[in-house]
Scaffold this active site. Sequence first.
Site, PDB file in Angstrom:
ATOM      1  N   TYR A  15      37.584  85.160  23.794  1.00  0.00           N
ATOM      2  CA  TYR A  15      37.988  86.013  22.659  1.00  0.00           C
ATOM      3  C   TYR A  15      38.132  87.483  23.068  1.00  0.00           C
ATOM      4  O   TYR A  15      38.611  88.301  22.280  1.00  0.00           O
ATOM      5  CB  TYR A  15      36.951  85.961  21.513  1.00  0.00           C
ATOM      6  CG  TYR A  15      36.674  84.618  20.895  1.00  0.00           C
ATOM      7  CD1 TYR A  15      37.470  83.510  21.145  1.00  0.00           C
ATOM      8  CD2 TYR A  15      35.591  84.468  20.025  1.00  0.00           C
ATOM      9  CE1 TYR A  15      37.172  82.288  20.569  1.00  0.00           C
ATOM     10  CE2 TYR A  15      35.302  83.245  19.441  1.00  0.00           C
ATOM     11  CZ  TYR A  15      36.093  82.156  19.721  1.00  0.00           C
ATOM     12  OH  TYR A  15      35.797  80.951  19.136  1.00  0.00           O
ATOM     13  N   HIS A  36      33.311  75.883  26.275  1.00  0.00           N
ATOM     14  CA  HIS A  36      34.317  76.112  25.230  1.00  0.00           C
ATOM     15  C   HIS A  36      35.240  74.902  25.009  1.00  0.00           C
ATOM     16  O   HIS A  36      35.524  74.541  23.870  1.00  0.00           O
ATOM     17  CB  HIS A  36      35.137  77.361  25.586  1.00  0.00           C
ATOM     18  CG  HIS A  36      35.739  78.041  24.407  1.00  0.00           C
ATOM     19  ND1 HIS A  36      35.995  79.385  24.364  1.00  0.00           N
ATOM     20  CD2 HIS A  36      36.140  77.559  23.208  1.00  0.00           C
ATOM     21  CE1 HIS A  36      36.529  79.702  23.186  1.00  0.00           C
ATOM     22  NE2 HIS A  36      36.627  78.602  22.478  1.00  0.00           N
TER      23      HIS A  36
END
Length: 277
Positions: free
Chosen positions: A51, A109
């Site tokens: 991110y 992730h």
Amino acid sequence: MDAVTPIELNDGRSMPAIGFGTWQLRGEDGVDAVRTALESGYRMIDTATRYENEGAVGRAVAESGLPRENLFITTKLPGDDHGYDSTLRACEDSLTRLGLQYVDLYLIHWPLPRIDKYVDTWRAFIALREQGLVRSIGVSNFTGAHIDRLVRETDVVPAVNQIEMHPLFPQSRQRAYDREQGIVTQSWSPLGRKSDLLVSPLLAEIADAHAVSVGQVVLRWHVEMGAVPLPKSAHSGRIAQNHDIFDFTLSADELEAIGTLGRDQRLGGDPDTHEEF
Ligand code: A2P
């Protein structure tokens, strides 16, 4: 259940029942949003190396003045860093960017089965937990088959599986699997991202009946399903409103009606094929 009733994890630790999602909230906007979330009562903040906002999250956390032990910070290992040694390095880099001594939850992730390094990565996660750099370890976007393999090869069951989940894609099978394994399901894109979910007339009717917003109905649905939603918003009103979902409940009929919205169609990547580098 209320916002302060923690969710028990299978490693003896616990986690808040709702968290603030931060995907796409970067730079000053990211700092502002996380600051607002902390002021609104969120204690779990969900970030990821991918991110590109671990620094912003770290700043907002430091500036909040809140005691570290009252916060629950999650970050996630990106695809580039799969593998044992690279995972150990990546975690230290994340901690440096966050300005923290440890994270409360570290997630793989995506499984990236084509690369086939998620088992080695998981072994490094176990080592990081032993070293105290991360408190709990889990996965994101893993299917039952991926998790079965982790457990078969390491005997360590993830504490959390964070997956795409919302009424359009309710993940009944994956949730049942997670529950059987004692894994807590967290929901990303809990509000259905840019779909037409939030303009559903059915949800508007339920929201009216409870004098809440459609967003609150959807987030409450996650709680009723036993999942932990991670809503994100860049707007202070919605940030606060999304946290305020613990003083009403949905009836069995309302839950059944919301169940009819499921299309079994993802908005995001497929765990078996999605690649993020
Ligand atoms: P905004 O920043 O404009 O509030 P996701 O399901 O991936 O979390 O996406 C939800 C999107 O919906 C966010 O980008 C957010 O944009 C918006 N949103 C967040 N909370 C609400 C709410 N309570 N009602 C309507 N839209 C919301």
